[in-house]
Scaffold this active site. Sequence first.
Site, mmCIF file in Angstrom:
data_model
loop_
_atom_site.group_PDB
_atom_site.id
_atom_site.type_symbol
_atom_site.label_atom_id
_atom_site.label_comp_id
_atom_site.label_asym_id
_atom_site.label_seq_id
_atom_site.Cartn_x
_atom_site.Cartn_y
_atom_site.Cartn_z
ATOM 1 C CB VAL A 65 -0.998 0.043 1.188
ATOM 2 C CG1 VAL A 65 -2.124 -0.948 0.998
ATOM 3 C CG2 VAL A 65 -0.298 -0.164 2.532
ATOM 4 C CE1 TYR B 29 -1.944 -0.910 14.951
ATOM 5 C CE2 TYR B 29 -3.033 -0.458 17.040
ATOM 6 C CZ TYR B 29 -3.054 -1.005 15.770
ATOM 7 O OH TYR B 29 -4.185 -1.650 15.312
HETATM 8 N N1 LIG Z 1 -7.277 -7.223 15.116
HETATM 9 C C1 LIG Z 1 -7.538 -6.217 15.912
HETATM 10 O O1 LIG Z 1 -7.833 -6.404 17.102
HETATM 11 C C2 LIG Z 1 -7.531 -4.829 15.390
HETATM 12 C C3 LIG Z 1 -6.995 -4.481 14.171
HETATM 13 N N2 LIG Z 1 -7.000 -3.160 13.793
HETATM 14 C C4 LIG Z 1 -6.522 -2.746 12.491
HETATM 15 O O2 LIG Z 1 -7.265 -3.436 11.510
HETATM 16 C C5 LIG Z 1 -6.493 -3.614 10.329
HETATM 17 C C6 LIG Z 1 -6.518 -5.082 9.940
HETATM 18 O O3 LIG Z 1 -5.849 -5.812 10.952
HETATM 19 P P1 LIG Z 1 -6.026 -7.378 11.160
HETATM 20 O O4 LIG Z 1 -6.954 -7.905 10.174
HETATM 21 O O5 LIG Z 1 -6.253 -7.589 12.585
HETATM 22 O O6 LIG Z 1 -4.530 -7.830 10.866
HETATM 23 P P2 LIG Z 1 -3.942 -8.984 9.939
HETATM 24 O O7 LIG Z 1 -2.505 -9.008 10.283
HETATM 25 O O8 LIG Z 1 -4.746 -10.215 10.072
HETATM 26 O O9 LIG Z 1 -4.153 -8.404 8.469
HETATM 27 C C7 LIG Z 1 -3.437 -7.307 7.991
HETATM 28 C C8 LIG Z 1 -3.147 -7.534 6.528
HETATM 29 O O10 LIG Z 1 -2.473 -6.374 6.037
HETATM 30 C C9 LIG Z 1 -1.486 -6.812 5.133
HETATM 31 N N3 LIG Z 1 -0.426 -5.801 5.009
HETATM 32 C C10 LIG Z 1 0.494 -5.431 5.926
HETATM 33 N N4 LIG Z 1 1.314 -4.502 5.408
HETATM 34 C C11 LIG Z 1 0.899 -4.281 4.137
HETATM 35 C C12 LIG Z 1 1.337 -3.441 3.096
HETATM 36 N N5 LIG Z 1 2.407 -2.625 3.240
HETATM 37 N N6 LIG Z 1 0.672 -3.458 1.919
HETATM 38 C C13 LIG Z 1 -0.403 -4.278 1.742
HETATM 39 N N7 LIG Z 1 -0.856 -5.101 2.694
HETATM 40 C C14 LIG Z 1 -0.214 -5.102 3.879
HETATM 41 C C15 LIG Z 1 -0.956 -8.108 5.735
HETATM 42 O O11 LIG Z 1 -0.278 -8.886 4.760
HETATM 43 C C16 LIG Z 1 -2.243 -8.733 6.252
HETATM 44 O O12 LIG Z 1 -2.818 -9.586 5.282
HETATM 45 C C17 LIG Z 1 -5.106 -3.079 10.672
HETATM 46 O O13 LIG Z 1 -5.003 -1.765 10.175
HETATM 47 C C18 LIG Z 1 -5.074 -3.066 12.190
HETATM 48 O O14 LIG Z 1 -4.213 -2.097 12.684
HETATM 49 C C19 LIG Z 1 -7.516 -2.184 14.577
HETATM 50 C C20 LIG Z 1 -8.028 -2.488 15.786
HETATM 51 C C21 LIG Z 1 -8.112 -3.829 16.277
HETATM 52 C C1 LIG Z 2 -0.372 -4.617 22.900
HETATM 53 C C2 LIG Z 2 -1.352 -5.781 22.855
HETATM 54 C C3 LIG Z 2 -1.943 -5.949 24.262
HETATM 55 C C4 LIG Z 2 -1.008 -6.571 25.235
HETATM 56 C C5 LIG Z 2 -0.425 -7.840 24.712
HETATM 57 O O1 LIG Z 2 -0.190 -8.746 25.482
HETATM 58 C C6 LIG Z 2 -0.157 -7.930 23.312
HETATM 59 C C7 LIG Z 2 -0.544 -6.979 22.421
HETATM 60 C C8 LIG Z 2 -0.121 -7.067 21.000
HETATM 61 C C9 LIG Z 2 -1.255 -6.836 20.050
HETATM 62 C C10 LIG Z 2 -2.025 -5.539 20.382
HETATM 63 C C11 LIG Z 2 -2.510 -5.633 21.853
HETATM 64 C C12 LIG Z 2 -3.515 -4.504 22.235
HETATM 65 O O2 LIG Z 2 -2.894 -3.326 22.547
HETATM 66 C C13 LIG Z 2 -4.611 -4.225 21.176
HETATM 67 C C14 LIG Z 2 -4.071 -4.179 19.744
HETATM 68 C C15 LIG Z 2 -3.270 -2.899 19.534
HETATM 69 C C16 LIG Z 2 -3.242 -5.434 19.482
HETATM 70 C C17 LIG Z 2 -3.034 -5.367 17.976
HETATM 71 C C18 LIG Z 2 -4.394 -4.792 17.433
HETATM 72 C C19 LIG Z 2 -5.165 -4.293 18.674
HETATM 73 O O3 LIG Z 2 -6.120 -5.294 19.031
HETATM 74 C C20 LIG Z 2 -5.904 -2.990 18.444
HETATM 75 O O4 LIG Z 2 -5.580 -2.196 17.583
HETATM 76 C C21 LIG Z 2 -6.995 -2.690 19.309
HETATM 77 O O5 LIG Z 2 -7.581 -1.652 19.185
#
Ligand SMILES: NC(=O)C1=CN([C@@H]2O[C@H](COP(=O)(O)OP(=O)(O)OC[C@H]3O[C@@H](n4cnc5c(N)ncnc54)[C@H](O)[C@@H]3O)[C@@H](O)[C@H]2O)C=CC1
Ligand SMILES: C[C@]12CCC(=O)C=C1CC[C@@H]1[C@@H]2[C@@H](O)C[C@@]2(C)[C@H]1CC[C@]2(O)C(=O)C=O
Length: 259
Positions: free
Chosen positions: A59, A162
Amino acid sequence: MLKNIVGLVTGGASGLGLATAERLVREGGKVVICDLSTSKGADIAKHLGNNAVFAPVDVTSEDDVKNALDLCKIKFGRLDAAVNCAGITVVKPALNTKSKVIHTQEQFIKVLDVNIGGTFNVMRLSAAMMSENEPDTEGCRGVIINTASIAAFDGKRGQCAYSASKAAVVGMTLPAARDLASTGIRVCTIAPGYFLTSMTEGLLELNGGQLPDSMQFPARMGKPDEFAMAVQFIITNPMMNGEVIRVDGAVRMQPGANL
Ligand SMILES: NC(=O)C1=CN([C@@H]2O[C@H](COP(=O)(O)OP(=O)(O)OC[C@H]3O[C@@H](n4cnc5c(N)ncnc54)[C@H](O)[C@@H]3O)[C@@H](O)[C@H]2O)C=CC1
Ligand SMILES: C[C@]12CCC(=O)C=C1CC[C@@H]1[C@@H]2[C@@H](O)C[C@@]2(C)[C@H]1CC[C@]2(O)C(=O)C=O
């Protein structure tokens, strides 16, 4: 229903992006799954059938995103909804006071580059393509949905990079909606709480089976399709514009352990 809606989903090969791509197709739409060339995006698109196609995209690359949009035009003829889910995280304190390890500037910049730069890159180029659409009866030419996090508001210890990146995604929502209003393109952001994806893999084990923050209701991790439901709501509701929606079961992140 998302009948005939053409979507482009970054990070579409995993987690929240994958659930969004699957819902788009299930609800009658079409999707360009954008993800890194090393991802499982090609297999996923094949599995989803003729209404899905994979585009290898970093991206942060203008060329990659332009190629994905060209593919979208060739395969589906238009773009109605761009959903930015690609994102990365790092958990590291600015300074580890015990070990004296300092957060590297490279790691900080990398998270900003993907989460802010990548989101903006896809948003600006998608908007340019959407601007060519015929407006619907409301004058709407398309919708852009970005993904922040509740860490934008109450980031834990170790989340300077982040949280800063996600706060920027929140911050660009209203100005982007204002920039694109005259073109009839809406911009919204979803700020998810804890969702079960590869990004949070191992989180429960790390915390002895417990969630790191006290969940209110429902007291569980979100299911990726519950994120996709919010995407569908934003796409289908013409009044949703310039807004950031938390989808988090009322959780508020606490400072967390001393790192
Ligand atoms: N899982 C969670 O609890 C939460 C996730 N998010 C956000 O939601 C979004 C999706 O996260 P998830 O689905 O949980 O993670 P994920 O790790 O399962 O999916 C993220 C995807 O983004 C792709 N990606 C990473 N860098 C890239 C790049 N430079 N260009 C194109 N693709 C790239 C990865 O290959 C992966 O397929 C992220 O922006 C994350 O920060 C936000 C809050 C909570
Ligand atoms: C930092 C956290 C929480 C503490 C831990 O044991 C491991 C982590 C790594 C993944 C983080 C965890 C938490 O802060 C929530 C986020 C930032 C998670 C990745 C996505 C995440 O769920 C999020 O963006 C929530 O809003």
